[in-house]
Design a protein around this motif. Structure first.
Motif, short mmCIF file in Angstrom:
data_model
loop_
_atom_site.label_atom_id
_atom_site.label_comp_id
_atom_site.label_asym_id
_atom_site.label_seq_id
_atom_site.Cartn_x
_atom_site.Cartn_y
_atom_site.Cartn_z
N MET A 147 0.84 -1.19 0.00
CA MET A 147 0.00 0.00 0.00
C MET A 147 0.88 1.24 0.00
O MET A 147 1.64 1.47 0.95
CB MET A 147 -0.92 -0.01 1.23
CG MET A 147 -1.75 -1.26 1.38
SD MET A 147 -2.96 -1.17 2.70
CE MET A 147 -1.88 -0.99 4.11
N ASN A 148 0.79 2.01 -1.04
CA ASN A 148 1.55 3.25 -1.18
C ASN A 148 0.62 4.45 -1.22
O ASN A 148 -0.58 4.31 -1.49
CB ASN A 148 2.39 3.21 -2.46
CG ASN A 148 3.40 2.09 -2.47
OD1 ASN A 148 3.94 1.70 -1.43
ND2 ASN A 148 3.67 1.55 -3.65
N ASP A 149 1.16 5.62 -0.97
CA ASP A 149 0.38 6.86 -1.01
C ASP A 149 -0.90 6.72 -0.18
O ASP A 149 -2.00 7.04 -0.65
CB ASP A 149 0.04 7.21 -2.47
CG ASP A 149 -0.56 8.59 -2.62
OD1 ASP A 149 -1.26 8.83 -3.62
OD2 ASP A 149 -0.35 9.44 -1.72
N LEU A 150 -0.74 6.26 1.02
CA LEU A 150 -1.90 6.03 1.89
C LEU A 150 -2.59 7.34 2.24
O LEU A 150 -1.95 8.41 2.38
CB LEU A 150 -1.47 5.30 3.16
CG LEU A 150 -1.22 3.79 2.96
CD1 LEU A 150 -0.37 3.22 4.07
CD2 LEU A 150 -2.54 3.05 2.86
N ARG A 151 -3.90 7.25 2.41
CA ARG A 151 -4.75 8.41 2.71
C ARG A 151 -5.54 8.13 3.98
O ARG A 151 -5.77 6.98 4.32
CB ARG A 151 -5.71 8.64 1.54
CG ARG A 151 -5.03 8.82 0.21
CD ARG A 151 -6.01 8.71 -0.94
NE ARG A 151 -5.36 8.87 -2.25
CZ ARG A 151 -5.96 8.63 -3.41
NH1 ARG A 151 -7.23 8.25 -3.44
NH2 ARG A 151 -5.29 8.80 -4.55
N PRO A 152 -6.01 9.15 4.66
CA PRO A 152 -6.82 8.92 5.87
C PRO A 152 -8.02 8.02 5.60
O PRO A 152 -8.40 7.23 6.49
CB PRO A 152 -7.24 10.34 6.26
CG PRO A 152 -6.11 11.20 5.78
CD PRO A 152 -5.67 10.57 4.47
N ASP A 153 -8.60 8.08 4.41
CA ASP A 153 -9.76 7.24 4.08
C ASP A 153 -9.39 5.76 4.01
O ASP A 153 -10.28 4.90 3.98
CB ASP A 153 -10.36 7.65 2.74
CG ASP A 153 -11.16 8.94 2.84
OD1 ASP A 153 -11.54 9.48 1.79
OD2 ASP A 153 -11.39 9.40 3.98
#
Length: 118
Positions: free
Chosen positions: A83-89
């Motif tokens: 998982m890259n560029d993880l976001r709060p969502d």
């Protein structure tokens, strides 16, 4: 009985990366197409990605496409989710499950918690 143990979750800042692993039962894993699903607080289970038995075909939910990569190593009975560029969502408990069971988690599955802060 088929069992899977997820690991690799943690807390990261937005834009960070994690690699999840799912260790499966030896005799069953190599014969099963597999999925990653997730459940955010107060929400239902949603499908993230799936992969064929051989690993040569994968599908992704639109909200992770281009950021997440599913893979597997049948010799190690292990499923992965990079998982890259993880976001709060993306904050959720992540589970691995046999693809053909649908968008669900196995009874007693622990999952692995992923928390992304902004």
């Amino acid at each position: 009985q088929v069992r899977f143990v997820e690991s690799g979750g943690g807390s990261v800042q937005s834009g960070g990366s994690l690699r999840l692993s799912c260790l499966g039962s030896e005799f069953a894993f190599s014969s099963l197409p597999m999925s990653w699903v997730r459940q955010a607080p107060g929400k239902g289970v949603e499908w993230v990605a799936d992969i064929s038995i051989s690993g040569d075909t994968a599908h992704y939910a639109r909200f992770v496409e281009g950021r997440f990569t599913i893979s597997r190593d049948n010799a190690k009975y292990t499923l992965y989710l990079q998982m890259n560029d993880l976001r709060p969502d993306d904050t959720a408990v992540y589970y691995c499950t046999p693809r053909d069971l649908g968008i669900t988690t196995l009874p007693g599955a622990q999952g692995t918690q992923v928390t992304v802060s902004s």
